[in-house]
Scaffold this active site. Structure first.
Site, short mmCIF file in Angstrom:
data_model
loop_
_atom_site.label_atom_id
_atom_site.label_comp_id
_atom_site.label_asym_id
_atom_site.label_seq_id
_atom_site.Cartn_x
_atom_site.Cartn_y
_atom_site.Cartn_z
N HIS A 97 0.86 -1.18 0.00
CA HIS A 97 0.00 0.00 0.00
C HIS A 97 0.90 1.24 0.00
CE1 HIS A 97 -3.73 2.11 1.87
NE2 HIS A 97 -2.99 2.98 1.24
N GLU A 123 -2.66 -1.62 -3.03
CA GLU A 123 -3.73 -0.89 -2.35
C GLU A 123 -3.36 0.58 -2.27
OE1 GLU A 123 -5.40 -2.55 1.11
OE2 GLU A 123 -5.68 -4.49 0.10
N HIS A 132 -7.50 -5.81 7.34
CA HIS A 132 -7.15 -4.78 8.34
C HIS A 132 -7.34 -5.32 9.75
CE1 HIS A 132 -5.74 -0.63 8.94
NE2 HIS A 132 -6.13 -0.90 10.16
C1 DXP Z 1 -6.23 -0.75 3.47
C2 DXP Z 1 -5.63 -1.44 4.63
O1 DXP Z 1 -6.22 -1.66 5.63
C3 DXP Z 1 -4.26 -1.88 4.51
O2 DXP Z 1 -4.12 -2.30 3.20
C4 DXP Z 1 -3.25 -0.83 4.67
O3 DXP Z 1 -2.18 -1.23 3.89
C5 DXP Z 1 -2.71 -0.66 6.04
O4 DXP Z 1 -1.84 0.44 5.91
P1 DXP Z 1 -0.62 0.65 6.93
O5 DXP Z 1 0.29 -0.56 6.77
O6 DXP Z 1 0.00 1.94 6.47
O7 DXP Z 1 -1.23 0.70 8.31
N1 LIG Z 2 -5.99 -4.55 3.24
C1 LIG Z 2 -5.51 -4.96 4.52
C2 LIG Z 2 -4.04 -5.19 4.43
O1 LIG Z 2 -3.49 -5.26 3.36
C3 LIG Z 2 -3.27 -5.37 5.66
O2 LIG Z 2 -3.87 -4.74 6.76
P1 LIG Z 2 -3.14 -5.03 8.18
O3 LIG Z 2 -3.11 -6.53 8.37
O4 LIG Z 2 -1.75 -4.46 8.07
O5 LIG Z 2 -3.99 -4.33 9.19
#
Ligand code: DXP
Ligand SMILES: NCC(=O)COP(=O)(O)O
Length: 242
Positions: free
Chosen positions: A44, A75, A196
């Site tokens: 992301h 993402e 998440h």
């Molecule tokens: C959208 C989501 O919940 C995750 O894909 C995100 O990548 C979390 O981002 P951080 O790792 O910056 O917390």
């Molecule tokens: N889209 C959720 C993700 O890629 C990872 O979320 P997290 O496990 O880091 O909270």
């Protein structure tokens, strides 16, 4: 039907960026998790590139291509730089997330009742490039119905609400809300991802919801790996998701 595990490598990138040299290498952990059986990797890249960078997209695309059938999921908030990198590198999936650039982390899904006009052309552009489009959504039926209308292939249920309820010990009603949202999405032809704050403790209960296509897990997985080892943790997730 097994649920695909997509390992989010943001926190490996965060550790790497903390010293300004390529160690640890995100590519190494992408290879390790795919060799261990994960179905894909996720990153992301946020506008400030605090962890995943736009360059990581190209690097991880090359690694995933070494593993036929495995997927790259990118993402992010569809800002211009993000879209340029996604369209250039053509990941298997792009998950659009309505984050503000300075958010600590992702903490809400799309409000398509007011944001659909912004989303429609972006979805069209990504799909025209052959990229599967997923929208990061709260478990709200009205919003999920609009996700279908704007042309998404999938939704990703934002699961922090479930994770917090699980932690409290009283999560049955919240899990039921997610199940109803997932069932509705499936009924209108959307495939369902989730992510998440999922972790080794809460994942099994969440996957009692049928037809969860993919979970993307990163933060907890990396913390659990500190205690138990990366490959060992991946295999535990795969056992739960099988
Ligand atoms: C959208 C989501 O919940 C995750 O894909 C995100 O990548 C979390 O981002 P951080 O790792 O910056 O917390
Ligand atoms: N889209 C959720 C993700 O890629 C990872 O979320 P997290 O496990 O880091 O909270």
């Amino acid at each position: 039907m097994a649920t695909v595990l997509s390992v989010n490598l943001n926190k490996i990138a965060l550790l790497r960026n903390s010293r300004g040299r390529n160690y640890p290498q995100v590519e190494h952990y992408a290879r390790e998790c795919l060799l261990a059986g994960a179905g894909g990797v996720t990153i992301h890249p946020r506008p400030d590139q605090r962890h995943a960078t736009y360059q990581d997209v190209a690097s991880l695309k090359a690694v995933v291509e070494e593993f036929p059938g495995k997927e790259l999921n990118i993402e992010g908030n569809p800002v211009a730089d993000f879209l340029e990198v996604v369209l250039k590198n053509k990941p298997d999936q792009c998950t659009l997330v309505p984050d503000q650039p300075d958010q600590l982390t992702s903490d809400h899904g799309w409000e398509l009742t007011t944001q659909s006009k912004q989303v429609v052309p972006i979805v069209e552009q990504l799909k025209a490039a052959g990229i599967r489009v997923s929208l990061f959504m709260d478990p709200v039926i009205e919003q999920i119905e609009l996700a279908k209308q704007v042309g998404a292939d999938r939704i990703e249920l934002y699961t922090e609400g479930y994770a917090r309820a699980f932690q409290s010990g009283n999560y049955a009603s919240v899990l039921e809300q997610y199940k109803q949202a997932a069932d509705y999405a499936t009924s209108i032809g959307l495939e369902v991802n989730a992510g998440h704050d999922l972790d080794l403790q809460n994942l099994a209960a969440f996957l009692t919801i049928p037809n969860i296509k993919e979970v993307s897990i990163g933060h907890a997985l990396i913390v659990e790996s500190i205690d138990q080892g990366f490959t060992n943790v991946i295999k535990q997730y795969l056992k739960i998701a099988q």
